[in-house]
Design an enzyme around this catalytic site. Sequence first.
Site, PDB file in Angstrom:
ATOM      1  N   THR A   1       0.614  -1.202   0.074  1.00 62.65           N
ATOM      2  CA  THR A   1      -0.072   0.038  -0.043  1.00 62.65           C
ATOM      3  C   THR A   1       0.870   1.339  -0.090  1.00 62.65           C
ATOM      4  O   THR A   1       0.318   2.508  -0.062  1.00 62.65           O
ATOM      5  CB  THR A   1      -0.884   0.053   1.216  1.00 62.65           C
ATOM      6  OG1 THR A   1      -0.141  -0.228   2.349  1.00 62.65           O
ATOM      7  CG2 THR A   1      -1.933  -0.774   1.032  1.00 62.65           C
TER       8      THR A   1
ATOM      9  N   HIS B   1       7.462   0.388   7.112  1.00 63.11           N
ATOM     10  CA  HIS B   1       7.903   1.287   7.962  1.00 63.11           C
ATOM     11  C   HIS B   1       8.152   0.573   9.334  1.00 63.11           C
ATOM     12  O   HIS B   1       8.420  -0.775   9.313  1.00 63.11           O
ATOM     13  CB  HIS B   1       6.702   1.944   8.328  1.00 63.11           C
ATOM     14  CG  HIS B   1       5.382   1.199   8.414  1.00 63.11           C
ATOM     15  ND1 HIS B   1       5.123   0.682   9.589  1.00 63.11           N
ATOM     16  CD2 HIS B   1       4.314   1.464   7.714  1.00 63.11           C
ATOM     17  CE1 HIS B   1       3.841   0.152   9.399  1.00 63.11           C
ATOM     18  NE2 HIS B   1       3.144   0.667   8.348  1.00 63.11           N
TER      19      HIS B   1
ATOM     20  N   HIS C   1       6.864  -2.765  10.330  1.00 59.33           N
ATOM     21  CA  HIS C   1       7.176  -4.159   9.484  1.00 59.33           C
ATOM     22  C   HIS C   1       8.287  -4.854   9.858  1.00 59.33           C
ATOM     23  O   HIS C   1       8.907  -5.688   9.605  1.00 59.33           O
ATOM     24  CB  HIS C   1       7.285  -3.772   8.002  1.00 59.33           C
ATOM     25  CG  HIS C   1       6.160  -3.346   7.238  1.00 59.33           C
ATOM     26  ND1 HIS C   1       5.838  -1.966   6.905  1.00 59.33           N
ATOM     27  CD2 HIS C   1       5.048  -3.983   6.802  1.00 59.33           C
ATOM     28  CE1 HIS C   1       4.928  -1.868   6.390  1.00 59.33           C
ATOM     29  NE2 HIS C   1       4.101  -3.047   6.222  1.00 59.33           N
TER      30      HIS C   1
ATOM     31  N   LYS D   1      -8.764  -2.703  11.418  1.00 61.54           N
ATOM     32  CA  LYS D   1      -9.061  -1.416  10.741  1.00 61.54           C
ATOM     33  C   LYS D   1     -10.645  -1.387  10.937  1.00 61.54           C
ATOM     34  O   LYS D   1     -11.326  -1.966  10.682  1.00 61.54           O
ATOM     35  CB  LYS D   1      -8.558  -1.437   9.434  1.00 61.54           C
ATOM     36  CG  LYS D   1      -7.105  -1.338   9.552  1.00 61.54           C
ATOM     37  CD  LYS D   1      -6.598  -1.613   7.823  1.00 61.54           C
ATOM     38  CE  LYS D   1      -5.176  -1.690   7.688  1.00 61.54           C
ATOM     39  NZ  LYS D   1      -4.666  -3.103   7.967  1.00 61.54           N
TER      40      LYS D   1
ATOM     41  N   ARG E   1      -9.785   0.013   3.050  1.00 61.49           N
ATOM     42  CA  ARG E   1      -8.734   0.721   2.613  1.00 61.49           C
ATOM     43  C   ARG E   1      -8.869   1.164   1.040  1.00 61.49           C
ATOM     44  O   ARG E   1      -9.591   0.918   0.306  1.00 61.49           O
ATOM     45  CB  ARG E   1      -7.540  -0.719   2.475  1.00 61.49           C
ATOM     46  CG  ARG E   1      -6.423  -0.252   1.636  1.00 61.49           C
ATOM     47  CD  ARG E   1      -5.650  -1.531   1.750  1.00 61.49           C
ATOM     48  NE  ARG E   1      -4.751  -1.929   2.943  1.00 61.49           N
ATOM     49  CZ  ARG E   1      -4.289  -3.194   2.843  1.00 61.49           C
ATOM     50  NH1 ARG E   1      -4.327  -4.144   1.537  1.00 61.49           N
ATOM     51  NH2 ARG E   1      -3.750  -3.489   3.923  1.00 61.49           N
TER      52      ARG E   1
ATOM     53  N   GLN F   1      -6.031 -15.270   1.434  1.00 65.03           N
ATOM     54  CA  GLN F   1      -4.699 -15.374   2.362  1.00 65.03           C
ATOM     55  C   GLN F   1      -4.530 -16.665   2.659  1.00 65.03           C
ATOM     56  O   GLN F   1      -3.388 -17.268   2.664  1.00 65.03           O
ATOM     57  CB  GLN F   1      -5.037 -14.479   3.769  1.00 65.03           C
ATOM     58  CG  GLN F   1      -3.748 -14.437   4.566  1.00 65.03           C
ATOM     59  CD  GLN F   1      -3.664 -13.841   5.769  1.00 65.03           C
ATOM     60  OE1 GLN F   1      -4.142 -12.603   5.657  1.00 65.03           O
ATOM     61  NE2 GLN F   1      -3.004 -14.083   6.774  1.00 65.03           N
TER      62      GLN F   1
ATOM     63  N   ASP G   1      -2.772 -10.526  15.439  1.00 64.44           N
ATOM     64  CA  ASP G   1      -4.142 -10.306  14.918  1.00 64.44           C
ATOM     65  C   ASP G   1      -4.296 -11.197  13.886  1.00 64.44           C
ATOM     66  O   ASP G   1      -5.520 -11.189  13.106  1.00 64.44           O
ATOM     67  CB  ASP G   1      -4.205  -9.040  14.645  1.00 64.44           C
ATOM     68  CG  ASP G   1      -3.266  -8.257  13.601  1.00 64.44           C
ATOM     69  OD1 ASP G   1      -2.158  -8.776  13.571  1.00 64.44           O
ATOM     70  OD2 ASP G   1      -3.512  -7.275  12.994  1.00 64.44           O
TER      71      ASP G   1
ATOM     72  N   LYS H   1       0.883   3.004  20.102  1.00 72.95           N
ATOM     73  CA  LYS H   1       1.336   2.062  18.961  1.00 72.95           C
ATOM     74  C   LYS H   1       2.568   2.266  18.722  1.00 72.95           C
ATOM     75  O   LYS H   1       3.081   3.346  18.308  1.00 72.95           O
ATOM     76  CB  LYS H   1       0.189   2.287  17.819  1.00 72.95           C
ATOM     77  CG  LYS H   1       0.471   1.099  16.870  1.00 72.95           C
ATOM     78  CD  LYS H   1      -0.734   1.008  15.604  1.00 72.95           C
ATOM     79  CE  LYS H   1      -0.479   0.163  14.497  1.00 72.95           C
ATOM     80  NZ  LYS H   1      -1.537   0.290  13.450  1.00 72.95           N
TER      81      LYS H   1
ATOM     82  N   LYS I   1       4.566   5.091  15.498  1.00 76.48           N
ATOM     83  CA  LYS I   1       3.743   6.285  14.961  1.00 76.48           C
ATOM     84  C   LYS I   1       4.361   7.433  15.790  1.00 76.48           C
ATOM     85  O   LYS I   1       4.550   7.157  16.996  1.00 76.48           O
ATOM     86  CB  LYS I   1       2.452   6.057  15.504  1.00 76.48           C
ATOM     87  CG  LYS I   1       1.614   4.990  14.667  1.00 76.48           C
ATOM     88  CD  LYS I   1       1.217   5.439  13.114  1.00 76.48           C
ATOM     89  CE  LYS I   1       0.731   4.346  12.500  1.00 76.48           C
ATOM     90  NZ  LYS I   1       0.731   4.580  10.996  1.00 76.48           N
ATOM     91  N   THR I   2       4.528   8.619  15.209  1.00 77.33           N
ATOM     92  CA  THR I   2       5.191   9.755  15.746  1.00 77.33           C
ATOM     93  C   THR I   2       4.140  10.930  15.342  1.00 77.33           C
ATOM     94  O   THR I   2       3.307  10.498  14.450  1.00 77.33           O
ATOM     95  CB  THR I   2       6.609  10.213  15.240  1.00 77.33           C
ATOM     96  OG1 THR I   2       6.378  10.372  14.017  1.00 77.33           O
ATOM     97  CG2 THR I   2       7.346   8.929  15.580  1.00 77.33           C
TER      98      THR I   2
END
Length: 417
Positions: free
Chosen positions: A45, A50, A53, A87, A91, A180, A201, A236, A239-240
Amino acid sequence: MATYKSDFLHTLESRGFIHQVSEPEVLDQLAKTGQVTAYIGYDCTAASLHVGHLLPTMMLRWMQKTGHRPIALMGGGTTRVGDPSGKDESRRLLTDEQINENLKSIRQIFARFLKFGDSGNDAVMANNADWLNTLNYIDFLRDVGRHFSINRMLTFDSVKLRLERQHELSFLEFNYMILQAYDFLELNKRYGCRLQMGGSDQWGNIINGIDLGRRVAGAQLFALTSPLITTASGAKMGKTAAGAVWLDPNLVSPYDYWQFWRNTEDGDVGRFLKLFTELPLEEIAKLTALKGSEINEAKKVLATEATAMVHGREEALKAEATARTTFEEGALAENLPSFDAKKSELEAGIGILNASVQAGFVSSTSEARRQIKSGGIKVNDVTVTDEKMTLTPKDLTQEGVIKLSLGKKKHVLLRAV
């Protein structure tokens, strides 16, 4: 803690990677006596992986280091659908061209972690578009769809949570878990893959694949999930305020990446050293035992080792030296991130609010205003008190730059060109 006999599972367990394993004794014996092939799926995506991952990628890396064969499965096909796990919203759908572009740039990042090739336990880069994009819908429903129970699918967290919150779940996304599961079956047929790994998850989705493999091919497949990583304060991971912490140096500089790890909360240092570096556990135990302000030394080791994994040792040491020069010696370091402004723009005056956005400190001028009100923004180490302040040539230092700072740890140079 389970006592695993195989190097692979023992390493993952002792470093904190394991949340759940299906049939652990059987998998452990397989890994002890022969080579296991396992996969983790990644969507396409964005143009970069990031920090989120990193944990699965480190699992694949340890797998290869302990003699087994990792598969990084690129979701060229499933990215066209979207994974509903965790989510609340559907998406955004990407075009095939966007997906392929993203896929190309992601490949380069993987090469930092895995050795790809065609022999021994060389890693495999697969793309599920190879089998999903050509599926015949009626055949797929008949051969694969009949093995799935809607009643059971509704009990999986990824679906249940969306429905409980009364968020829409499209039929397209509902199909994701079937696709999947089919990936697992295909990878078993093509590469003899017997293990799927992923975040906790993903457990329900992976179990679906195990079930499908047993029903369609009589294959004994396995699941291994890792804990979902949150920081000691419950935020989380990765994340910043400025957004995701990307692994691509064009999106997040090695210096900013180093700073991200340097800013780790005290309570996370030991855990993150185990998960995101390859330092021996004895060395990590010594670093974790540091108390008070000495824990900052452990954070610097974490920052340098984690940065070396992604950007190479040279860039990591350069980032460490820049931080030392900037913070400990109070000097202006050449290696700080920078952005350019035309001399003509500077002569006309650049507003501090816009400059703060350009520097990547904030995402909007209203956010910059809030930072100025709380004394968070500095120009050449002097706190800005007036949100209407403009930067002009008189603000240039002897080195021909203007140093912008957010708090004590984020610094960017504005260069006049």
